[in-house]
Scaffold this motif. Structure first.
Motif, short mmCIF file in Angstrom:
data_model
loop_
_atom_site.label_atom_id
_atom_site.label_comp_id
_atom_site.label_asym_id
_atom_site.label_seq_id
_atom_site.Cartn_x
_atom_site.Cartn_y
_atom_site.Cartn_z
N THR A 101 12.76 -1.31 -5.37
CA THR A 101 13.56 -0.98 -6.56
C THR A 101 12.88 -1.44 -7.84
O THR A 101 13.20 -0.96 -8.92
CB THR A 101 14.98 -1.60 -6.49
N LEU A 102 11.93 -2.34 -7.73
CA LEU A 102 11.21 -2.86 -8.89
C LEU A 102 9.98 -2.03 -9.25
O LEU A 102 9.32 -2.31 -10.24
CB LEU A 102 10.78 -4.31 -8.64
N THR A 103 9.69 -1.00 -8.43
CA THR A 103 8.47 -0.20 -8.66
C THR A 103 8.74 1.10 -9.40
O THR A 103 7.83 1.91 -9.56
CB THR A 103 7.77 0.14 -7.33
N ASN A 104 9.98 1.33 -9.80
CA ASN A 104 10.34 2.58 -10.50
C ASN A 104 9.92 3.82 -9.72
O ASN A 104 9.39 4.77 -10.28
CB ASN A 104 9.75 2.60 -11.91
N GLY A 105 10.13 3.79 -8.42
CA GLY A 105 9.84 4.94 -7.58
C GLY A 105 8.38 5.09 -7.17
O GLY A 105 8.03 6.06 -6.50
N GLN A 106 7.54 4.14 -7.53
CA GLN A 106 6.12 4.24 -7.18
C GLN A 106 5.89 3.99 -5.68
O GLN A 106 4.99 4.59 -5.10
CB GLN A 106 5.30 3.24 -8.00
N LEU A 107 6.67 3.10 -5.09
CA LEU A 107 6.53 2.77 -3.67
C LEU A 107 7.91 2.75 -3.02
O LEU A 107 8.89 2.37 -3.65
CB LEU A 107 5.88 1.39 -3.49
N THR A 108 7.94 3.13 -1.75
CA THR A 108 9.19 3.05 -0.98
C THR A 108 9.25 1.70 -0.28
O THR A 108 8.24 0.99 -0.16
CB THR A 108 9.25 4.16 0.08
N GLY A 109 10.42 1.38 0.23
CA GLY A 109 10.56 0.15 1.01
C GLY A 109 9.66 0.14 2.23
O GLY A 109 9.06 -0.88 2.56
N ASP A 110 9.54 1.29 2.91
CA ASP A 110 8.67 1.37 4.08
C ASP A 110 7.22 1.12 3.70
O ASP A 110 6.48 0.44 4.42
CB ASP A 110 8.79 2.73 4.76
N GLU A 111 6.79 1.65 2.57
CA GLU A 111 5.41 1.44 2.12
C GLU A 111 5.17 -0.03 1.78
O GLU A 111 4.12 -0.59 2.12
CB GLU A 111 5.10 2.32 0.90
N ILE A 112 6.14 -0.66 1.15
CA ILE A 112 5.98 -2.06 0.79
C ILE A 112 5.97 -2.93 2.05
O ILE A 112 5.16 -3.85 2.16
CB ILE A 112 7.06 -2.50 -0.22
N ALA A 170 -2.20 -3.67 -4.73
CA ALA A 170 -1.71 -2.48 -4.04
C ALA A 170 -0.47 -1.88 -4.70
O ALA A 170 0.04 -0.87 -4.24
CB ALA A 170 -1.42 -2.81 -2.58
N GLY A 171 0.02 -2.51 -5.77
CA GLY A 171 1.15 -1.96 -6.49
C GLY A 171 2.48 -2.65 -6.25
O GLY A 171 3.50 -2.24 -6.79
N VAL A 172 2.50 -3.72 -5.44
CA VAL A 172 3.73 -4.46 -5.22
C VAL A 172 3.96 -5.34 -6.44
O VAL A 172 3.08 -6.10 -6.84
CB VAL A 172 3.64 -5.32 -3.94
N PRO A 173 5.13 -5.24 -7.07
CA PRO A 173 5.40 -6.03 -8.28
C PRO A 173 5.24 -7.52 -8.04
O PRO A 173 5.68 -8.05 -7.02
CB PRO A 173 6.85 -5.69 -8.62
N ASP A 174 4.62 -8.18 -8.98
CA ASP A 174 4.37 -9.61 -8.89
C ASP A 174 5.57 -10.36 -9.45
O ASP A 174 5.49 -11.04 -10.46
CB ASP A 174 3.10 -9.96 -9.68
N ARG A 175 6.71 -10.22 -8.77
CA ARG A 175 7.94 -10.83 -9.27
C ARG A 175 8.55 -11.81 -8.27
O ARG A 175 9.64 -12.31 -8.50
CB ARG A 175 8.96 -9.73 -9.58
N GLN A 176 7.85 -12.07 -7.16
CA GLN A 176 8.36 -13.03 -6.19
C GLN A 176 7.67 -14.36 -6.41
O GLN A 176 6.49 -14.41 -6.75
CB GLN A 176 8.12 -12.53 -4.77
N SER A 177 8.41 -15.41 -6.17
CA SER A 177 7.84 -16.74 -6.35
C SER A 177 6.75 -16.99 -5.32
O SER A 177 6.70 -16.36 -4.26
CB SER A 177 8.92 -17.80 -6.24
N ASP A 178 5.92 -17.94 -5.64
CA ASP A 178 4.86 -18.33 -4.72
C ASP A 178 5.45 -18.80 -3.39
O ASP A 178 4.91 -18.49 -2.32
CB ASP A 178 3.99 -19.43 -5.32
#
Length: 132
Positions: free
Chosen positions: A108-119, A64-72
């Motif tokens: 902030t990791l999406t370069n403006g692609q998604l807002t916090g509310d969307e995430i 869905a576009g959420v950056p895969d940068r969080q740990s499992d």
């Protein structure tokens, strides 16, 4: 022992997110939240394999576009926390508010692609669909 340390880091990250629950207004992530998230991301390399439903949740977020940068471990704690809140009858609006700071940071990791509310909405809908 390192795994326990990562779990505490993930729980600390979620605690920082939950600390901002009293306000409907989404604030910018604190330096502590940023550092906890980055520490958790760095710990990713030694994570244990995820359970299938946690992998499915993480894959759905990534698709869905959420950056895969969080740990499992962070993904697991977030998903479990959402499901626990749903099971307790917490309204979606309250769950979204609790996800506010984490979602704002992730945005902030999406370069403006998604807002916090969307995430935040993606966290909730994907947890419902794949994890709970």
């Amino acid at each position: 022992m390192p795994h326990a340390k990562r779990s505490l880091s993930a729980l600390g990250l979620i605690a920082l997110v939950a600390a901002g629950c009293g306000s409907q207004e989404v604030e910018q992530p604190t330096p502590e939240l940023r550092q906890a998230a980055l520490s958790d991301i760095a710990a990713e390399t030694t994570e244990q394999p995820m359970a299938p439903r946690a992998r499915e949740f993480k894959a759905a977020l990534t698709a869905a576009g959420v950056p895969d940068r969080q740990s499992d471990s962070t993904v697991l704690v977030v998903a479990q926390g959402i499901c626990d809140q749903l099971a307790a009858g917490t309204p979606d609006s309250e769950i979204l508010a609790k996800l506010g700071q984490l979602a704002a940071y992730t945005a902030t990791l999406t370069n403006g692609q998604l807002t916090g509310d969307e995430i935040a909405a993606l966290y909730l809908t994907k947890a419902k669909a794949t994890f709970c």
